[in-house]
Write a protein that holds these residues in place. Structure first.
Motif, mmCIF file in Angstrom:
data_model
loop_
_atom_site.group_PDB
_atom_site.id
_atom_site.type_symbol
_atom_site.label_atom_id
_atom_site.label_comp_id
_atom_site.label_asym_id
_atom_site.label_seq_id
_atom_site.Cartn_x
_atom_site.Cartn_y
_atom_site.Cartn_z
ATOM 1 N N LYS A 5 0.920 9.859 -4.727
ATOM 2 C CA LYS A 5 0.969 11.100 -3.940
ATOM 3 C C LYS A 5 -0.388 11.751 -3.661
ATOM 4 C CE LYS A 5 5.713 12.644 -4.513
ATOM 5 N NZ LYS A 5 6.592 13.213 -5.525
ATOM 6 N N ASP A 6 -0.748 12.726 -4.482
ATOM 7 C CA ASP A 6 -1.918 13.537 -4.158
ATOM 8 C C ASP A 6 -3.235 12.849 -4.498
ATOM 9 O OD1 ASP A 6 0.010 15.438 -3.528
ATOM 10 O OD2 ASP A 6 0.045 16.116 -5.616
ATOM 11 N N LYS A 7 -3.169 11.851 -5.368
ATOM 12 C CA LYS A 7 -4.425 11.230 -5.768
ATOM 13 C C LYS A 7 -5.069 10.498 -4.601
ATOM 14 C CE LYS A 7 -3.289 10.625 -10.612
ATOM 15 N NZ LYS A 7 -2.662 9.677 -11.523
ATOM 16 N N LYS A 8 -6.364 10.690 -4.464
ATOM 17 C CA LYS A 8 -7.074 10.021 -3.380
ATOM 18 C C LYS A 8 -7.568 8.661 -3.870
ATOM 19 C CE LYS A 8 -7.471 13.253 0.017
ATOM 20 N NZ LYS A 8 -6.195 13.081 0.706
ATOM 21 N N VAL A 9 -6.732 7.651 -3.752
ATOM 22 C CA VAL A 9 -7.146 6.298 -4.127
ATOM 23 C C VAL A 9 -7.045 5.439 -2.880
ATOM 24 C CG1 VAL A 9 -6.675 4.324 -5.601
ATOM 25 C CG2 VAL A 9 -6.228 6.622 -6.441
ATOM 26 N N ASP A 10 -8.067 4.637 -2.627
ATOM 27 C CA ASP A 10 -8.005 3.757 -1.472
ATOM 28 C C ASP A 10 -7.250 2.494 -1.864
ATOM 29 O OD1 ASP A 10 -8.233 2.293 0.772
ATOM 30 O OD2 ASP A 10 -10.430 2.307 0.861
ATOM 31 N N THR A 11 -6.038 2.375 -1.363
ATOM 32 C CA THR A 11 -5.221 1.202 -1.715
ATOM 33 C C THR A 11 -5.396 0.076 -0.698
ATOM 34 O OG1 THR A 11 -3.367 2.080 -0.459
ATOM 35 C CG2 THR A 11 -3.474 2.654 -2.807
ATOM 36 N N GLY A 12 -6.260 0.256 0.281
ATOM 37 C CA GLY A 12 -6.414 -0.722 1.358
ATOM 38 C C GLY A 12 -6.990 -2.053 0.892
ATOM 39 N N GLN B 63 0.832 -1.207 0.000
ATOM 40 C CA GLN B 63 0.000 0.000 0.000
ATOM 41 C C GLN B 63 0.864 1.254 0.000
ATOM 42 O OE1 GLN B 63 -3.365 0.011 2.860
ATOM 43 N NE2 GLN B 63 -2.931 -2.148 3.125
ATOM 44 N N ARG B 64 1.935 1.256 0.823
ATOM 45 C CA ARG B 64 2.825 2.414 0.909
ATOM 46 C C ARG B 64 3.466 2.699 -0.438
ATOM 47 N NH1 ARG B 64 4.811 1.529 6.512
ATOM 48 N NH2 ARG B 64 3.000 2.256 7.698
ATOM 49 N N LYS B 65 3.885 1.618 -1.120
ATOM 50 C CA LYS B 65 4.526 1.736 -2.419
ATOM 51 C C LYS B 65 3.624 2.509 -3.391
ATOM 52 C CE LYS B 65 6.513 -2.456 -3.213
ATOM 53 N NZ LYS B 65 6.512 -3.745 -3.931
ATOM 54 N N TYR B 66 2.348 2.092 -3.455
ATOM 55 C CA TYR B 66 1.411 2.738 -4.381
ATOM 56 C C TYR B 66 1.123 4.162 -3.953
ATOM 57 C CZ TYR B 66 0.547 -1.992 -6.014
ATOM 58 O OH TYR B 66 0.692 -3.237 -6.508
ATOM 59 N N GLU B 67 0.940 4.337 -2.661
ATOM 60 C CA GLU B 67 0.589 5.669 -2.162
ATOM 61 C C GLU B 67 1.679 6.677 -2.485
ATOM 62 O OE1 GLU B 67 -0.240 4.839 1.909
ATOM 63 O OE2 GLU B 67 -2.203 3.962 1.426
ATOM 64 N N LYS B 68 2.932 6.235 -2.361
ATOM 65 C CA LYS B 68 4.059 7.112 -2.663
ATOM 66 C C LYS B 68 3.993 7.549 -4.120
ATOM 67 C CE LYS B 68 7.683 5.936 0.201
ATOM 68 N NZ LYS B 68 8.825 5.044 0.435
ATOM 69 N N ARG B 69 3.751 6.582 -5.006
ATOM 70 C CA ARG B 69 3.737 6.886 -6.444
ATOM 71 C C ARG B 69 2.585 7.822 -6.812
ATOM 72 N NH1 ARG B 69 3.782 0.923 -8.640
ATOM 73 N NH2 ARG B 69 5.553 0.165 -7.439
#
Lengths: 253, 253
Positions: free
Chosen positions: A104-111, A96-102
């Motif tokens: 950044k500002d986009k609000k996507v729920d990676t959970g 999840q952290r990997k995707y969130e970093k890439r």
């Protein structure tokens, strides 16, 4: 959406999952959400997944690769089921952290949520739910089942029926009815439906059945269930109404 | 939370509502959510409420006052059920605006949902759902029931059982089982439970029963239902497993 349920009875474990994924109503595909690992007589694990599809697939890929590559830490080295749940939770959070970093500002729920069930030889068979945050909870004798995804429609029947003394096969029927109720009420949960029965202390993959869209057994199950419910209603105690208040007709008692 | 359900069958209407309200787990009270109006042989209306308690109580107060004061427009002047639903929706939106203006920046959800059911003489009996936005939808022959509040747990049983040909009394049992399933799965839905059966073309208040916490009938209903479900599971077709895959035990078929 997704619906997955796992049940622990004394005789073993039941896993049921649907296969529909969607990102909007015009983007529907079919992905199995049940993943089996090992089953060599020493260890057997099943993973059910819900939530962000990219995250859950990345976790499954990593789990498989760690086993194949004989990593220091993999499902093949776990001494207990809770360790395995910790390990799955850790990988999930990393992905999840990997995707969130890439993004950044986009609000996507990676959970993503996971159900981890199975058995390590000499340890009890059990099921745990791994939250998107990576922590987990187990089933207990009072709550002998766990659900992820669209869980509300299918919960009442489990609440009323599941108890540890139930046979594995009847627990399997109950989990299927719970799935069928959910499919009926939520169009984003759909077939093929995967069912797995794991026999306690075997550490073997157990018996798996996949039910397609128009499966004869699923239809027979649905019809039989519906008929039984109708009969059940006719046998329920008559409402305690003021006498003569409502005209009773044929079929009422 | 709240759970209310209304069912339309050919014989009449069923209304069931719980009485628990909560603003946080340490702020629980008991408020009836079923409100009856008129019943003079010309017009009968029932209102079920969910959502912001202040809004829904304000709407009920306004509806009662308009009748009492003989306002130009009140439930006593409505020529059709859809008109009544429009009228309820309009009052609801007005009340919400009033609160929102006073609270300005505070983020409080003042929204409320309503089920309006009943009959005006010479018109069909029916049920409508009024959204927080003030617009509404009716029941239909394919969807002969409407729910507000915590609706998912109690939906599968209605989906499987309710059809227009059902007798009023059996439809009433079904709505009560739907309520019982919801109470069991969600602690914020609770007794007393109110039940009302309205007989079509009577325009009279119908038969009302209130079930308290430990009501004998509710307990008998629950026990009978649970027993029937257990029997039903034993009569479901046996899972199509690879032969010998799972040890079948007594009670399995």
């Amino acid at each position: 959406m997704t619906y997955c349920v796992a049940v622990r009875v004394d005789q073993g474990l039941v896993f049921v999952s649907d296969s529909r994924t969607n990102a909007g109503v015009d983007h529907i595909s079919t992905y199995g959400k049940m993943h089996k690992f090992l089953g060599d007589g020493e260890r057997f694990f099943t993973l059910l997944t819900a939530g962000n599809l990219a995250t859950s697939r990345a976790v499954v890929t990593k789990l498989r690769r760690d086993i194949e590559e004989g990593a220091d830490e993999s499902l093949a080295t776990m001494a207990r089921l809770t360790e395995a749940a910790d390990y799955v939770g850790r990988i999930s959070v990393e992905e999840q952290r990997k995707y969130e970093k890439r993004m950044k500002d986009k609000k996507v729920d990676t959970g993503a949520s996971f159900i981890v069930g199975g058995q390590v030889k000499g340890q009890p068979h059990s099921v745990l739910l791994v939250y998107p945050e990576g922590n987990h909870i187990p089933v207990s004798r009072h709550s002998p089942f766990l659900q992820i995804g669209e869980e509300k429609y299918g919960k009442p029947i489990l609440d009323r029926i599941i108890e540890p003394e139930l046979s594995l096969e009847v627990a399997g029927r109950c989990a299927l009815v719970s799935m069928d109720s959910t499919m009926r009420s939520n169009a984003s949960v759909g077939p093929p439906i995967e069912l797995l029965l794991y026999t306690a202390d075997s550490q073997r993959p157990g018996s798996a059945v996949t039910f397609g869209e128009d499966d004869d057994y699923l239809r027979a199950l649905r019809r039989s269930w519906q008929d039984s419910l109708k009969r059940a209603f006719n046998n329920l105690p008559t409402l305690p109404l003021p006498s003569g208040a409502v005209r009773l007709v044929d079929g009422d008692r």
